[in-house]
Design a protein around this motif. Structure first.
Motif, PDB file in Angstrom:
ATOM      1  N   LEU A  81       0.834  -1.210   0.000  1.00  9.74           N
ATOM      2  CA  LEU A  81       0.000   0.000   0.000  1.00  9.74           C
ATOM      3  C   LEU A  81       0.862   1.251   0.000  1.00  9.74           C
ATOM      4  CD1 LEU A  81      -2.857  -1.169   2.387  1.00  9.74           C
ATOM      5  CD2 LEU A  81      -3.135  -0.519  -0.018  1.00  9.74           C
ATOM      6  N   HIS A  82       1.998   1.215   0.711  1.00  9.74           N
ATOM      7  CA  HIS A  82       2.901   2.363   0.660  1.00  9.74           C
ATOM      8  C   HIS A  82       3.458   2.555  -0.754  1.00  9.74           C
ATOM      9  CE1 HIS A  82       3.079   2.504   5.163  1.00  9.74           C
ATOM     10  NE2 HIS A  82       3.115   3.782   4.864  1.00  9.74           N
ATOM     11  N   TYR A  85       0.805   4.113  -2.748  1.00 10.91           N
ATOM     12  CA  TYR A  85       0.598   5.504  -2.298  1.00 10.91           C
ATOM     13  C   TYR A  85       1.697   6.424  -2.843  1.00 10.91           C
ATOM     14  CZ  TYR A  85       0.634   9.391   1.114  1.00 10.91           C
ATOM     15  OH  TYR A  85       0.651  10.623   1.726  1.00 10.91           O
ATOM     16  N   ASN A  88       1.360   6.931  -6.509  1.00 14.12           N
ATOM     17  CA  ASN A  88       0.233   7.705  -7.045  1.00 14.12           C
ATOM     18  C   ASN A  88       0.310   9.180  -6.623  1.00 14.12           C
ATOM     19  OD1 ASN A  88      -2.364   6.027  -5.061  1.00 14.12           O
ATOM     20  ND2 ASN A  88      -1.340   7.913  -4.529  1.00 14.12           N
ATOM     21  N   TRP A 129      -6.384   3.331   5.467  1.00  9.93           N
ATOM     22  CA  TRP A 129      -6.205   3.877   4.120  1.00  9.93           C
ATOM     23  C   TRP A 129      -7.565   4.125   3.480  1.00  9.93           C
ATOM     24  CZ3 TRP A 129      -1.049   3.962   2.177  1.00  9.93           C
ATOM     25  CH2 TRP A 129      -0.113   3.272   2.959  1.00  9.93           C
ATOM     26  N   ALA A 131      -9.204   4.150  -0.197  1.00 10.70           N
ATOM     27  CA  ALA A 131      -8.790   3.604  -1.500  1.00 10.70           C
ATOM     28  C   ALA A 131      -9.941   3.590  -2.487  1.00 10.70           C
ATOM     29  CB  ALA A 131      -8.243   2.187  -1.329  1.00 10.70           C
ATOM     30  N   VAL A 162      -4.798   5.400  -3.655  1.00  8.26           N
ATOM     31  CA  VAL A 162      -4.801   5.135  -2.216  1.00  8.26           C
ATOM     32  C   VAL A 162      -4.196   6.310  -1.449  1.00  8.26           C
ATOM     33  CG1 VAL A 162      -2.598   3.844  -2.166  1.00  8.26           C
ATOM     34  CG2 VAL A 162      -4.388   3.311  -0.513  1.00  8.26           C
ATOM     35  N   LEU A 163      -4.822   6.589  -0.316  1.00  6.49           N
ATOM     36  CA  LEU A 163      -4.413   7.706   0.547  1.00  6.49           C
ATOM     37  C   LEU A 163      -4.090   7.152   1.928  1.00  6.49           C
ATOM     38  CD1 LEU A 163      -4.239  10.683   1.472  1.00  6.49           C
ATOM     39  CD2 LEU A 163      -6.739  10.697   1.619  1.00  6.49           C
ATOM     40  N   ASP A 164      -2.889   7.400   2.380  1.00 10.71           N
ATOM     41  CA  ASP A 164      -2.423   6.927   3.686  1.00 10.71           C
ATOM     42  C   ASP A 164      -3.047   7.793   4.779  1.00 10.71           C
ATOM     43  OD1 ASP A 164      -0.964   6.126   5.935  1.00 10.71           O
ATOM     44  OD2 ASP A 164       0.933   6.015   4.842  1.00 10.71           O
ATOM     45  N   ALA A 169       1.493   9.895   8.314  1.00 15.29           N
ATOM     46  CA  ALA A 169       1.435  10.381   6.925  1.00 15.29           C
ATOM     47  C   ALA A 169       1.173  11.880   6.853  1.00 15.29           C
ATOM     48  CB  ALA A 169       0.350   9.625   6.161  1.00 15.29           C
ATOM     49  N   PHE A 185      -3.024  16.251  -0.725  1.00 14.71           N
ATOM     50  CA  PHE A 185      -2.901  14.975  -1.441  1.00 14.71           C
ATOM     51  C   PHE A 185      -3.595  15.077  -2.798  1.00 14.71           C
ATOM     52  CE2 PHE A 185      -5.210  11.099  -2.622  1.00 14.71           C
ATOM     53  CZ  PHE A 185      -4.175  10.197  -2.773  1.00 14.71           C
TER      54      PHE A 185
END
Ligand SMILES: [Fe+2]
Length: 200
Positions: A81-82, A85, A88, A129, A131, A162-164, A169, A185
């Motif tokens: 996921l990182h 992230y 993106n 997250w 997503a 995806v956003l942490d 973050a 973001f």
């Protein structure tokens, strides 16, 4: 970087120069975040190696084996996921005529309606997250909350954006202002990468 075990491929941490450029978030916050990501890669590899050892020792009925097996998805998703992230981010626009924009508009009525749904998700309390995932067999999207790294990932879907939302973050640059973080973001999304993941 860990040395690859014989006959057993391990993961290598990837580089994200755009994060260290200061163009997305501060260098300080991004460098800490990248170190944390590298920890997930290291832990994923350590789990793979230890599980292989336990299998070699015929200890698959041990509590250690069971607990490490249960932990694998958490560490792996923490790594992956990182990667999704960081990659993106980088501020590239989504062209007006893109297939992703058209498909989101078709499902949500307007692109802005989908965006509002995603932004609402980004304000949920808790760590995890936000997503956008694509359910290819059904040809539809979902905005989903992923709890920590592994809770609520819809099986078989593709993560497009995806956003942490772990505190690490955003706290360094935005303190507790998650709304300002989500806006920053949004302004930095690499839509070319998101469109590529959609793949149509
Ligand atoms: Fe993170």
């Amino acid at each position: 970087m860990l040395a690859p075990a014989q006959g057993y491929a391990l993961y290598n941490a990837r580089e994200y120069p755009v994060m260290l450029s200061g163009a997305v978030f501060s260098f300080g916050m991004s460098s800490v975040h990248l170190k944390l990501y590298q920890g997930y890669v290291k832990s994923t590899n350590a789990l793979l190696q230890r599980l292989k050892e336990l299998e070699g020792e015929n200890k698959t009925a041990s509590p250690e084996y069971a607990e490490l097996k249960r932990r694998f998805g958490w560490e792996f998703n923490g790594m992956r996921l990182h990667e999704l992230y960081f990659s993106n981010l980088g501020a590239a626009p989504l062209p007006a005529g893109s297939s992703l924009r058209a498909a989101l508009t078709a499902q949500y009525g307007t692109f802005e309606a989908w965006e509002a749904s995603f932004q609402a998700l980004a304000q949920l309390r808790g760590i995890g997250w936000a997503a956008l995932v694509y359910d290819a067999p059904a040809g539809r999207f979902h905005n989903v909350w992923i709890n920590e790294h592994d809770g609520g990932v819809p099986a078989g879907t593709t993560v497009l954006l995806v956003l942490d939302l772990f505190e690490h973050a955003y706290m360094y640059d935005f303190q507790t202002d998650k709304l300002r973080y989500a806006r920053a973001f949004w302004a930095a999304v690499n839509w070319a990468e998101v469109q590529k993941r959609f793949g149509k």
